[in-house]
Design a protein around this motif. Sequence first.
Motif, PDB file in Angstrom:
ATOM      1  N   ASP A  57       0.908  -1.052   0.078  1.00  0.00           N
ATOM      2  CA  ASP A  57       0.024  -0.066  -0.153  1.00  0.00           C
ATOM      3  C   ASP A  57       0.904   1.365   0.015  1.00  0.00           C
ATOM      4  O   ASP A  57       0.651   2.297  -0.769  1.00  0.00           O
ATOM      5  CB  ASP A  57      -0.922   0.119   1.246  1.00  0.00           C
ATOM      6  N   THR A  58       1.833   1.390   0.672  1.00  0.00           N
ATOM      7  CA  THR A  58       2.782   2.207   0.733  1.00  0.00           C
ATOM      8  C   THR A  58       3.333   2.617  -0.573  1.00  0.00           C
ATOM      9  O   THR A  58       3.502   3.975  -0.886  1.00  0.00           O
ATOM     10  CB  THR A  58       3.991   2.146   1.675  1.00  0.00           C
ATOM     11  N   ARG A  62       0.671   5.086  -2.165  1.00  0.00           N
ATOM     12  CA  ARG A  62       1.302   6.236  -1.669  1.00  0.00           C
ATOM     13  C   ARG A  62       2.419   7.058  -2.531  1.00  0.00           C
ATOM     14  O   ARG A  62       2.198   7.959  -3.233  1.00  0.00           O
ATOM     15  CB  ARG A  62       1.706   6.302  -0.070  1.00  0.00           C
ATOM     16  N   ASP A  65       1.203   6.276  -6.268  1.00  0.00           N
ATOM     17  CA  ASP A  65       0.020   6.897  -6.548  1.00  0.00           C
ATOM     18  C   ASP A  65      -0.782   6.033  -7.824  1.00  0.00           C
ATOM     19  O   ASP A  65      -1.438   6.873  -8.441  1.00  0.00           O
ATOM     20  CB  ASP A  65       0.394   8.493  -6.654  1.00  0.00           C
ATOM     21  N   ASP A  68      -6.179   4.526  -5.095  1.00  0.00           N
ATOM     22  CA  ASP A  68      -6.912   5.113  -4.071  1.00  0.00           C
ATOM     23  C   ASP A  68      -7.844   4.227  -3.293  1.00  0.00           C
ATOM     24  O   ASP A  68      -8.924   3.850  -4.270  1.00  0.00           O
ATOM     25  CB  ASP A  68      -7.268   6.299  -4.366  1.00  0.00           C
ATOM     26  N   LYS A  73      -6.632  11.001   0.526  1.00  0.00           N
ATOM     27  CA  LYS A  73      -5.505  11.536   1.507  1.00  0.00           C
ATOM     28  C   LYS A  73      -5.684  10.911   2.991  1.00  0.00           C
ATOM     29  O   LYS A  73      -5.038  11.566   3.930  1.00  0.00           O
ATOM     30  CB  LYS A  73      -5.801  13.103   1.580  1.00  0.00           C
ATOM     31  N   THR A  75      -6.260   7.619   5.537  1.00  0.00           N
ATOM     32  CA  THR A  75      -6.014   6.119   5.718  1.00  0.00           C
ATOM     33  C   THR A  75      -7.439   5.796   6.595  1.00  0.00           C
ATOM     34  O   THR A  75      -6.724   5.580   7.709  1.00  0.00           O
ATOM     35  CB  THR A  75      -4.792   5.660   6.129  1.00  0.00           C
TER      36      THR A  75
END
Length: 165
Positions: A57-58, A62, A65, A68, A73, A75
């Motif tokens: 996920d990171t 993030r 990107d 989503d 923005k 979590t």
Amino acid sequence: MHSIIKNLDLSARGIWFPISVAFLLLLFALFMPKREINWLEFYITFGVVGYVAWNSDTVVGRMLDWVDLGHPKITGLGEFVSYNFIPTSLSVIYLNYFKKNNKWTLVLLFTLLSTLIEWLMIQTGYLKMKNWSFFIFSIIAYLIVFSIILPIHIEVIKKNLLHNK
């Protein structure tokens, strides 16, 4: 109190789906009769897969990107359960039924199930793809995880547990 509720992202479109799926999979994983894994292997797998899921996920969500979940923005609760309980529960369920003679049946079944869950998250509006090809990257990732990574993972655990006895 308002900021806590806002940070849970409870108003995200389609949040009901990942929460429902995570709850059902976790319940099944906890209460299924343990066949091919024991509670220690369950615990180790849950931790390792959860760690890898959050790192994925990171990177994917993030840093790059590409996706989503819910609000881009925040979590929120839906993202939390999506990464903590869906992949971990699927992994321990898969390994609980995994044998060398049923490997490819399970690989295809769990790839299909994972793909269906992801597709339904898109359809409910909770998951938004950005620069990520669902049909290429996701399905290939699921095939690799279920056919190679998880079988190696459980083999390493079983060897080390036997070695330490």
